[in-house]
Design an enzyme around this catalytic site. Structure first.
Site, short mmCIF file in Angstrom:
data_model
loop_
_atom_site.label_atom_id
_atom_site.label_comp_id
_atom_site.label_asym_id
_atom_site.label_seq_id
_atom_site.Cartn_x
_atom_site.Cartn_y
_atom_site.Cartn_z
N MET A 114 0.85 -1.20 0.00
CA MET A 114 0.00 0.00 0.00
C MET A 114 0.88 1.25 0.00
O MET A 114 0.45 2.34 0.34
CB MET A 114 -0.94 0.00 1.21
N GLY A 121 11.09 -2.86 5.62
CA GLY A 121 10.36 -4.13 5.62
C GLY A 121 9.95 -4.50 4.20
O GLY A 121 10.14 -5.63 3.75
N HIS A 122 9.37 -3.51 3.47
CA HIS A 122 8.99 -3.77 2.07
C HIS A 122 10.22 -4.09 1.23
O HIS A 122 10.19 -4.98 0.39
CB HIS A 122 8.33 -2.53 1.46
N ASP A 134 2.25 -9.24 9.24
CA ASP A 134 0.80 -9.43 9.11
C ASP A 134 0.54 -10.92 9.02
O ASP A 134 0.17 -11.45 7.97
CB ASP A 134 0.30 -8.71 7.86
#
Ligand code: PAF
Length: 283
Positions: free
Chosen positions: A30, A36-37, A150
């Site tokens: 998003m 992290g991405h 997540d």
């Protein structure tokens, strides 16, 4: 790096790669990219010939009182980071393109969304499952990488991939943390300096649980009570849940025999944060 804005162009791009026998890895995001991405992208790049990243703030996964309107965004910076990370193509669709007028279909799983975050965010996982299904059909990847932060989302994506016969291998990327232990999240941008200190209550709780278990504590209720009391010592924290559960089904567990998932959701001020750890009591 190609920047692709429509579904037709994205599908055409992927079909061309398939004709060239190139494999495609996909990292859906998003935006407001952080380390992290980037670690998911690096993992993706090592697994396939090409890497597609989507940036789309999916409105259907936000509840009415959640942060859709204020969700952080910096597309210029995201594109620069993606380019630097060696991404082959960025898919940047608009909301109307993903959800045209009269859009009617929802993907709902029967059990996995009923636990953990799903109890507090009733429409969230239906929105996630629906958009990921669409993105898989548009990008047509061989492999897709999702972050373990997540955890519930990852389990839901694994299940829907199986249930809907997607020919996509789901790969998990580890939680990436700041030096002080805070799990990286786009939502950390909402935190003030003092709130960042309170946000450490999450990662420190995971540590506390491991310590108690290592010392021989076997009663998960006792451990949960201690964690809850510990989190409450940090200013501005409100616990949503502290849960020990089965890592496959996400059902609550009170047994310490096998590997367990400790998952937490805590609000710091208005910012909702999550964290988790897989704990192997035998080790
Ligand atoms: O994890 C996220 O950023 C989102 O939930 C996802 C998977 C991109 C779907 O909108």
């Amino acid at each position: 790096m190609d920047i692709i804005k429509t579904k037709a162009q994205m599908q055409e791009w992927s079909k061309k790669r398939q004709r060239e026998s190139k494999t495609i890895c996909f990292v859906p995001t998003m935006g407001y990219l952080h380390k992290g991405h980037i670690s998911l992208m690096e993992k993706g790049k090592s697994l396939c010939d090409t890497l597609v990243v989507s940036i789309f703030v999916n409105p259907t996964q936000f509840g009415p009182n959640e942060d859709l309107a204020s969700y952080p965004s910096d597309i210029e910076n995201d594109l620069a980071l993606a380019e630097k990370a060696g991404v082959t193509a960025v898919f940047l669709p608009t909301k109307d393109h993903i959800y045209p007028e009269n859009f009617q279909t929802e993907i709902n799983l029967k059990s996995l969304p009923n636990f953990l975050c799903g109890k507090f965010r009733p429409i969230h996982f239906s929105g996630v499952a629906t958009v990921v299904t669409k993105l898989f059909n548009i990008v047509m990847p061989d492999i897709a990488v999702f972050g373990q932060k997540d955890y519930q989302q990852l389990q839901i994506i694994r299940q829907l991939t199986l249930d809907l016969d997607f020919d996509v291998k789901i790969v998990a990327g580890p939680i990436i943390r700041e030096k002080d232990g805070l799990a990286m999240s786009s939502r950390n941008a909402y935190l003030s300096a003092s709130q960042k200190k309170s946000a450490l209550s999450l990662s420190k709780s995971l540590h506390l649980a491991r310590e108690l278990i290592a010392k021989g504590e076997k009663n998960l209720v006792t451990i949960r009570n201690q964690i809850e009391a510990f989190i409450c010592t940090f200013p501005e924290t409100t616990i949503e849940y502290v849960s020990f559960c089965d890592p496959e089904t996400l059902e609550d567990t009170d047994s310490i025999e096998n590997q367990i998932l400790l998952a937490l959701a805590v609000k710091v001020g208005k910012t909702r944060l999550i964290d988790n750890a897989l704990i192997d009591p035998a080790q």
